[in-house]
Design a protein around this motif. Structure first.
Motif: not given
Length: 432
Positions: A160, A162, A192, A194, A200-201, A204, A236
């Motif tokens: 992962v 950004f 993902c 930034y 992001t959640r 992921v 993170l």
């Protein structure tokens, strides 16, 4: 060789840029001659894409203090500081003395030296996440090895990172602004947004059991000097722990924000950290380190240890210059003063930009900042024009707008630069 300075666009901004490029070409005949010679053995006349200038780059002959002099004799105050790596200025006497003394002991020794362990100990003492570390030759190399180590530890394949992140010349993710021409190390990337916790959640969580590494810059560097929100970086940290991934902070640039990087400032400790640029005291340098249970995998005393070679990993001159810099120059007091100047620069310029409704703003942290052209169209042209107007005033920045201060600068230098930037910004604004 035909040098093109004209633009196909007929907008006022493009016309002004074509005129500025033509003026630049006329003022720099020796750089043009050097460039034409360079193209015979180097594709595009150089070996660093980030320092190319259209229609041709300047060729620099020498530097001293905070000044550089090109082959046509023009003198510029250097406000890019070799993209943050030139934090010492051009001729630091403390480093020069240590390097000269180091030369007396030999160029390459091909063996361990006491200085190697002294520098590693000093760096481990600075960064909360580093129990042990290994040296490399660049930040790019450090990030590749850190990612590979994290994947080896977790026995997973996905990485992962950004949007806008830059972890080296083969680990950049600029999206549309990158032009699609970047080479990529063939990891299984998940890109993902930034500073976006929900975004992001959501991405992921689809791959929780497959994500082995999360790597992030505590401030996006080459992608525009965008500071990471503390809440996002803490998220993170929590997410990595939750899914069993290795969290890597790429502090190649942000290590200059304090003696322990941004991780120490925020109190957020990753599993691994990568370093580069200025910790070599002016020589090529990189390092990756982290928790003992991770880095012990490289312990040659252990069965099945990971092999990690590199002829110049512990180059004696780099180790001596780096240790000298850490012990005598990269002190908390010196870094605080430098970052205070950078914060003041950013605040002053943004205040004037806003008050006069000029088409620019500036983002960053401490001594690393980025000027942005704010209109949604012709962003590249706006920054290019500002760059050429600043050259005319004797100031050197990155063409993309990066500004990086160095220890050779005075407050008077910074004030003069502020005045020049405002004048140049007004000139750009007048042709829109």
């Amino acid at each position: 060789m035909t040098i093109t300075t004209q633009s196909t666009s007929t907008s006022p901004l493009s016309k002004a840029l074509s005129k500025a490029r033509q003026s630049y070409a006329e003022k720099n005949p020796s750089s043009l001659k050097a460039y034409e010679q360079a193209t015979k053995s180097l594709p595009g006349g150089g070996t660093r894409s980030s320092i190319f200038i259209h229609p041709f780059p300047l060729f620099i002959e020498r530097g001293e203090g905070t000044e550089i002099v090109d082959v046509d004799g023009h003198v510029y105050l250097d406000f890019v500081s070799d993209f943050t790596s030139g934090i010492y200025g051009k001729t630091n006497p403390v480093l020069k003395k240590a390097i000269i003394q180091g030369l007396d002991n030999g160029l390459q020794l091909g063996a361990h030296t006491p200085t190697e362990s002294s520098l590693s100990s000093a760096l481990c003492d600075r960064f909360p996440s580093m129990d042990l570390l290994r040296f490399t030759n660049s930040g790019t190399e450090a990030n590749i090895l850190a990612i590979s180590t994290g994947l080896h530890c977790t026995r997973r394949e996905k990485v992962v990172l950004f949007q806008g992140g830059y972890h080296g010349s083969v680990l950049s993710h600029f999206g549309e602004e990158g032009g699609g021409g970047d080479l990529k190390v063939p990891y299984d990337f998940i890109v993902c947004p930034y500073n976006d916790i929900p975004g992001t959640r959501d991405i992921v969580q689809k791959w929780n059991d497959e994500v082995g590494v999360i790597i992030v810059e505590p401030m996006i560097g080459a992608g525009g000097c965008i500071p990471g929100d503390p809440q996002f970086l803490q998220f993170l940290r929590d997410l990595s722990t939750q899914i069993g991934a290795v969290l890597i902070f790429d502090e190649v640039q942000t290590a200059r924000l304090g003696t322990g990087g941004r991780q120490k400032i925020l109190g957020i400790t990753p599993d691994m950290t990568t370093l580069g640029k200025f910790f070599g005291g002016g020589f090529a340098f990189g390092a990756f380190g982290g928790k003992e249970e991770i880095m012990s995998l490289f312990d040659a005393r252990q069965p099945n240890s990971i092999s990690h070679g590199g002829t110049f990993n512990n180059s004696p001159l780099t180790m001596i210059a780096g240790l000298t810099a850490v012990q005598h120059i990269l002190t908390e007091d010196n870094l605080n003063k430098l970052n205070k100047m950078g914060d003041g620069l950013r605040e002053e310029l943004n205040s004037v930009f806003q008050e006069e409704e000029l088409p620019f703003n500036i983002t960053g942290l401490g001594s690393i900042n980025q000027i942005h052209y704010t209109p949604t169209t012709e962003k590249r042209q706006g920054l290019d024009l500002l760059f050429f107007y600043l050259l005319d005033r004797g100031y050197w920045i990155a063409q993309r707008g990066l500004i990086s201060l160095n220890f050779a600068m005075t407050q008077e230098d910074v004030r003069g630069f502020e005045i020049a930037v405002v004048e140049a910004a007004r000139e750009v604004g007048s042709v829109m």
